[in-house]
Design an enzyme around this catalytic site. Structure first.
Site, mmCIF file in Angstrom:
data_model
loop_
_atom_site.group_PDB
_atom_site.id
_atom_site.type_symbol
_atom_site.label_atom_id
_atom_site.label_comp_id
_atom_site.label_asym_id
_atom_site.label_seq_id
_atom_site.Cartn_x
_atom_site.Cartn_y
_atom_site.Cartn_z
ATOM 1 N N LYS A 74 0.821 -1.211 0.000
ATOM 2 C CA LYS A 74 0.000 0.000 0.000
ATOM 3 C C LYS A 74 0.857 1.264 0.000
ATOM 4 O O LYS A 74 0.580 2.209 -0.723
ATOM 5 C CB LYS A 74 -0.957 -0.011 1.191
ATOM 6 C CG LYS A 74 -2.075 -1.026 1.046
ATOM 7 C CD LYS A 74 -3.021 -0.970 2.213
ATOM 8 C CE LYS A 74 -4.114 -2.024 2.040
ATOM 9 N NZ LYS A 74 -3.551 -3.392 2.000
ATOM 10 N N ASP B 278 -7.434 1.940 1.228
ATOM 11 C CA ASP B 278 -7.503 2.173 2.670
ATOM 12 C C ASP B 278 -8.961 2.082 3.097
ATOM 13 O O ASP B 278 -9.824 1.644 2.328
ATOM 14 C CB ASP B 278 -6.882 3.529 3.019
ATOM 15 C CG ASP B 278 -7.728 4.700 2.520
ATOM 16 O OD1 ASP B 278 -8.666 4.480 1.717
ATOM 17 O OD2 ASP B 278 -7.454 5.835 2.935
#
Length: 242
Positions: free
Chosen positions: A139, A157
C-alpha cells in the site's frame, strides 16, 4: 503514456459490465475530474524520500497527525543521510505522537540505511525495490508510485474500501480484492487519479457513519444513496487510515 503505465500495474480480475454500468462508472469519474483535475495526497512532502517517509508514518494514523510530526522532522532530517545521522533514538521524539512510533522509527532508519548503501542515497522508484524497504508494504509503495505519477496504482484504505462498496464499484472482502476490481472497472483515462478521488470523497463526503448525500456530486449515480448502507470493515491488519 497511461497505457504503458497500466501494463506495470497489478493485472486485475475482469468482470463483465453492461453498457449502462460502464456509462455510470464513466460519469462518476468524469464528475470527480470536473471537481478536481489534479488530486494529490494531503501528506506534506517535497521529495520522493520525504514522501516515502510520510506515507510510511501514516499507517494507522491520520494525515493531520503525520503532517504535524514531519513539519519539525523534515527541518532536521530531509534526506536518508540526515535520517541516519539522527538515528532511531533521535527520531523517536519527533514521531512519538504517531501510533506505532517505535516500530516506525526502527523501519525509517533501516530503510534510510538501505537507500544509502544500495541505492546511492536515492529512493528507488520501482515497485519491487520500494517494497523491499523496511516499513514499505504494497500500500505504501502504491501511494508513492501513484502520487509521483509513475504507476496508476490504487491503494485501498478504509475510505477507498467504503466508497467502492457503496458505489458498487467493487465487492471484494479484502483490500487486495477491491484493488483488483477497481483496476478493472475504472476507465483508463482516470486510473492515475482514481486513488485520490476515492480517498478524498470518503474522507469528506461519503463518511462512515452519516454520509453527506445531500452534498454529494455523484449522489444520483450511487446505488446506496439514502439507504444507510453498511459495508464490511477492512480486516484489521489491512487498515491504513489516510
Amino acid at each position: 503514456m497511461v497505457a504503458a503505465m497500466v501494463k506495470s500495474a497489478r493485472k486485475p480480475a475482469r468482470r463483465r459490465l453492461s453498457p449502462a454500468e460502464k456509462a455510470r462508472i464513466e460519469e462518476i469519474f468524469h464528475r470527480f475530474l470536473s471537481e478536481e483535475d489534479d488530486p494529490r495526497t494531503e501528506l506534506n512532502y517535497d521529495s520522493p524520500y520525504t514522501l516515502v517517509v510520510a506515507v510510511a508514518l501514516s499507517a494507522q494514523a491520520t494525515d493531520v497527525s503525520v503532517n504535524k510530526a514531519t513539519a519539525r522532522l523534515f527541518e532536521v532530517a530531509h534526506t536518508p543521510q540526515d535520517m541516519l545521522a539522527l538515528g532511531e533514538e533521535g527520531l523517536i521524539p519527533y514521531i512519538a505522537s504517531i501510533g506505532l512510533y517505535r516500530t516506525k522509527a526502527k523501519n525509517v532508519i533501516a530503510a534510510a540505511k538501505i537507500i544509502m548503501e544500495q541505492h546511492g542515497g536515492e529512493v528507488p522508484l520501482d515497485r519491487a525495490a520500494l517494497q523491499a524497504l523496511p516499513g514499505v508494504g504494497r500500500k505504501t509503495a502504491s501511494v508513492v508510485l501513484n502520487e509521483l505519477r509513475i504507476e496508476p496504482a490504487i491503494a485501498v484504505d478504509t475510505h477507498v474500501f467504503r466508497v467502492s462498496h457503496r458505489l458498487k464499484l467493487a465487492f471484494g472482502k479484502t483490500p487486495d480484492q477491491v484493488e483488483a476490481e477497481l483496476m478493472a472497472v475504472v476507465p483508463e483515462p482516470y486510473l492515475v487519479r482514481a486513488h485520490h478521488w476515492l480517498i478524498l470523497h470518503g474522507r469528506y463526503t461519503c463518511v462512515a457513519r452519516r454520509p453527506k448525500c445531500d452534498q454529494c456530486l455523484i449522489a444520483d449515480l450511487c446505488p446506496s444513496r439514502g439507504t444507510g448502507a453498511r459495508v464490511p470493515a477492512v480486516p484489521e491488519p489491512e487498515r491504513h487510515r489516510r
